[in-house]
Scaffold this active site. Structure first.
Site, PDB file in Angstrom:
ATOM      1  N   CYS A 186      58.580  46.410 -72.280  1.00 23.00           N
ATOM      2  CA  CYS A 186      57.653  46.398 -71.138  1.00 23.00           C
ATOM      3  C   CYS A 186      57.884  47.563 -70.189  1.00 23.00           C
ATOM      4  CB  CYS A 186      57.785  45.092 -70.378  1.00 23.00           C
ATOM      5  SG  CYS A 186      57.508  43.678 -71.421  1.00 23.00           S
ATOM      6  N   HIS A 202      55.099  44.939 -63.330  1.00 20.72           N
ATOM      7  CA  HIS A 202      54.832  44.510 -64.706  1.00 20.72           C
ATOM      8  C   HIS A 202      54.276  43.089 -64.674  1.00 20.72           C
ATOM      9  CE1 HIS A 202      55.075  43.572 -68.838  1.00 20.72           C
ATOM     10  NE2 HIS A 202      56.137  42.800 -68.742  1.00 20.72           N
ATOM     11  N   ASN A 258      50.918  38.929 -70.715  1.00 19.90           N
ATOM     12  CA  ASN A 258      51.894  40.022 -70.737  1.00 19.90           C
ATOM     13  C   ASN A 258      51.533  40.973 -71.884  1.00 19.90           C
ATOM     14  OD1 ASN A 258      54.122  41.674 -71.024  1.00 19.90           O
ATOM     15  ND2 ASN A 258      55.633  40.026 -70.882  1.00 19.90           N
TER      16      ASN A 258
HETATM   17  N1  ACO Z   1      54.102  24.337 -72.764  1.00 17.47           N
HETATM   18  C1  ACO Z   1      54.729  23.232 -72.332  1.00 17.47           C
HETATM   19  N2  ACO Z   1      56.066  23.149 -72.187  1.00 17.47           N
HETATM   20  C2  ACO Z   1      56.789  24.252 -72.488  1.00 17.47           C
HETATM   21  C3  ACO Z   1      56.200  25.441 -72.951  1.00 17.47           C
HETATM   22  C4  ACO Z   1      54.799  25.456 -73.087  1.00 17.47           C
HETATM   23  N3  ACO Z   1      54.125  26.530 -73.514  1.00 17.47           N
HETATM   24  N4  ACO Z   1      57.180  26.351 -73.155  1.00 17.47           N
HETATM   25  C5  ACO Z   1      58.340  25.775 -72.844  1.00 17.47           C
HETATM   26  N5  ACO Z   1      58.117  24.502 -72.429  1.00 17.47           N
HETATM   27  C6  ACO Z   1      59.089  23.514 -71.995  1.00 17.47           C
HETATM   28  C7  ACO Z   1      60.464  23.780 -72.538  1.00 17.47           C
HETATM   29  O1  ACO Z   1      60.618  23.231 -73.834  1.00 17.47           O
HETATM   30  C8  ACO Z   1      61.338  23.071 -71.524  1.00 17.47           C
HETATM   31  O2  ACO Z   1      61.345  21.680 -71.815  1.00 17.47           O
HETATM   32  P1  ACO Z   1      62.683  20.794 -71.589  1.00 17.47           P
HETATM   33  O3  ACO Z   1      62.966  20.912 -70.123  1.00 17.47           O
HETATM   34  O4  ACO Z   1      62.262  19.467 -72.054  1.00 17.47           O
HETATM   35  O5  ACO Z   1      63.745  21.467 -72.427  1.00 17.47           O
HETATM   36  C9  ACO Z   1      60.579  23.275 -70.204  1.00 17.47           C
HETATM   37  O6  ACO Z   1      59.228  23.597 -70.582  1.00 17.47           O
HETATM   38  C10 ACO Z   1      61.138  24.366 -69.323  1.00 17.47           C
HETATM   39  O7  ACO Z   1      61.359  25.536 -70.125  1.00 17.47           O
HETATM   40  P2  ACO Z   1      61.872  26.871 -69.506  1.00 17.47           P
HETATM   41  O8  ACO Z   1      62.002  27.901 -70.590  1.00 17.47           O
HETATM   42  O9  ACO Z   1      63.081  26.608 -68.659  1.00 17.47           O
HETATM   43  O10 ACO Z   1      60.635  27.244 -68.543  1.00 17.47           O
HETATM   44  P3  ACO Z   1      60.500  28.374 -67.482  1.00 17.47           P
HETATM   45  O11 ACO Z   1      60.119  27.786 -66.194  1.00 17.47           O
HETATM   46  O12 ACO Z   1      61.675  29.328 -67.495  1.00 17.47           O
HETATM   47  O13 ACO Z   1      59.216  29.178 -68.007  1.00 17.47           O
HETATM   48  C11 ACO Z   1      58.755  31.257 -69.152  1.00 17.47           C
HETATM   49  C12 ACO Z   1      59.256  29.804 -69.286  1.00 17.47           C
HETATM   50  C13 ACO Z   1      57.317  31.204 -68.711  1.00 17.47           C
HETATM   51  C14 ACO Z   1      58.876  31.934 -70.503  1.00 17.47           C
HETATM   52  C15 ACO Z   1      59.606  32.022 -68.094  1.00 17.47           C
HETATM   53  O14 ACO Z   1      60.961  31.779 -68.326  1.00 17.47           O
HETATM   54  C16 ACO Z   1      59.363  33.525 -68.087  1.00 17.47           C
HETATM   55  O15 ACO Z   1      58.322  34.018 -67.685  1.00 17.47           O
HETATM   56  N6  ACO Z   1      60.405  34.282 -68.461  1.00 17.47           N
HETATM   57  C17 ACO Z   1      60.432  35.769 -68.262  1.00 17.47           C
HETATM   58  C18 ACO Z   1      59.584  36.497 -69.242  1.00 17.47           C
HETATM   59  C19 ACO Z   1      59.743  37.977 -69.005  1.00 17.47           C
HETATM   60  O16 ACO Z   1      59.688  38.471 -67.888  1.00 17.47           O
HETATM   61  N7  ACO Z   1      60.019  38.743 -70.046  1.00 17.47           N
HETATM   62  C20 ACO Z   1      60.323  40.156 -69.848  1.00 17.47           C
HETATM   63  C21 ACO Z   1      59.209  41.037 -70.190  1.00 17.47           C
HETATM   64  S1  ACO Z   1      58.562  40.779 -71.810  1.00 17.47           S
HETATM   65  C22 ACO Z   1      58.883  42.200 -72.780  1.00 17.47           C
HETATM   66  O17 ACO Z   1      59.699  43.033 -72.486  1.00 17.47           O
HETATM   67  C23 ACO Z   1      58.166  42.339 -74.060  1.00 17.47           C
END
Ligand code: ACO
Length: 337
Positions: free
Chosen positions: A119, A260, A290
């Site tokens: 990214c 980003h 993204n």
């Molecule tokens: N729908 C429903 N539930 C979901 C989903 C979904 N799509 N995905 C995960 N969950 C659940 C998980 O299983 C978990 O359940 P549990 O508590 O029973 O175990 C719960 O939701 C919480 O999961 P987390 O991963 O802790 O959720 P979080 O609030 O962190 O959100 C997300 C996940 C959106 C991926 C977030 O962590 C994020 O945006 N991370 C950063 C991404 C990023 O910036 N990447 C860098 C750039 S990308 C690149 O370089 C290509």
């Protein structure tokens, strides 16, 4: 331009392209165990654009690049360097997508290569363009961020498939003697000890293509989402504060903060830490998801096409991605409206 005159690198134009097909949260509800409510609340994303199977990253890039070159008022032969930031190249690992793009645009006999910084690729590319121009080696750099991210997404994995989209953004970075038009500063950094936070394990020299690779789904993007999220907020906040402080620019002087577009909660947290007004912060994640290296130029293009980006407007770019890599940039827009 005489040799003694300092040369600066200016962003002369912007362009972008997204494929027409939309993948909505409602569509994803039918594919994996998720909900529109969860996706909007946790990410801010409502839809993303997905390229057809016969469309390559270079095809998206070419559309964006054509607009950027035309808006810079240049002929294709005036481009003397083509850079493509991508982690979804047409081919792993050669030829580079930049070579394919150059050929499709009819830009011949120029240096062309890809940048792999996930990214952060576009802002990394900006630092490369700046260095080439300020050293006097090149005059008109075509810088592209393009991704067909859908080609490395596992559409049975709800933790990643809701996040990513396809698209391309492009800019022409040109030499200028006018210091007021030049890129002010760029900070770019990396920490490979977090490599496993965000990766596509195969194909590569560690796991060359094989039946086992496919069976285990190693060709798909894997992300430690929550860990990446926390580190992104911390690193981005520190990074933007540093670049502003170093250049003596208070946050309220920024016309457009272009972060980003990974997750609205990350954007909001960094914007709040900088005490940015809502009208300063550019948010496009709800309609594109993204798009990795394409996300920042696509967001700049959105405000350009809305008529909100004017010549001389000061932009703060800020990005974070696989590697892990991160980067920020301060620059005026030096293009025509
Ligand atoms: N729908 C429903 N539930 C979901 C989903 C979904 N799509 N995905 C995960 N969950 C659940 C998980 O299983 C978990 O359940 P549990 O508590 O029973 O175990 C719960 O939701 C919480 O999961 P987390 O991963 O802790 O959720 P979080 O609030 O962190 O959100 C997300 C996940 C959106 C991926 C977030 O962590 C994020 O945006 N991370 C950063 C991404 C990023 O910036 N990447 C860098 C750039 S990308 C690149 O370089 C290509």
């Amino acid at each position: 331009m005489s040799r003694s005159t300092p040369i600066y690198a200016a962003m002369r134009s912007i362009g972008a392209y997204v494929p027409p097909k939309i993948l909505s949260n409602a569509d994803l509800e039918k594919m994996v165990d998720t909900s529109d409510e969860w996706i909007v609340k946790r990410t801010g994303i409502r839809e993303r654009h997905i390229a057809d199977p016969d469309v390559a990253t270079s095809d998206l890039a070419v559309e964006a690049a054509r607009d950027a070159i035309a808006r810079a008022g240049l002929e294709h032969e005036e481009i003397d360097l083509v850079l493509c930031a991508t982690v979804t190249p047409d081919y792993f690992n050669m030829p580079s997508t930049a070579c394919i793009i150059s050929d499709k645009l009819g830009i011949r006999n120029v240096q062309a290569f890809d940048i792999s910084a996930a990214c952060s690729g576009f802002v990394y590319g900006l630092s490369i363009a700046k260095a080439f121009i300020e050293s006097g080696m090149k005059r008109n750099v075509l810088l592209i961020g393009a991704e067909k991210f859908s080609s490395i997404v596992d559409y049975t994995d709800r933790s990643t498939c809701i996040l990513f989209g396809d698209g391309a953004g492009a800019a022409v970075i040109s030499a200028t003697e006018n210091r007021d038009e030049g890129i002010v500063d760029i900070h770019a950094s990396a920490d490979g000890s977090y490599a496993d936070f965000l990766m596509t394990p195969a194909p590569g020299s560690v796991h060359p293509a094989s039946c086992e690779v496919i069976e285990q789904g190693l060709q798909y993007v894997k992300m430690k989402g929550n860990e990446t999220f926390k580190l992104a907020v911390k690193t981005l906040t520190k990074d933007v504060k540093e670049i502003l402080e170093k250049n003596g620019i208070p946050a309220e002087k920024i016309d457009h903060f272009v972060p980003h577009q990974a997750n609205y909660r990350i954007i909001k947290a960094v914007g709040d830490a900088l005490k940015m007004r809502e009208d300063q912060i550019i948010v496009t994640v709800e309609k594109y998801g993204n798009t990795s290296a394409a996300s920042i130029p696509m967001a700049i293009n959105d405000i350009y096409e809305e008529g909100r980006l004017r010549y001389g407007d000061l932009m703060l770019l800020d990005t974070f991605g696989g590697g892990l890599t991160w980067a920020s940039a301060l620059l005026p827009f030096a293009g025509k409206n």
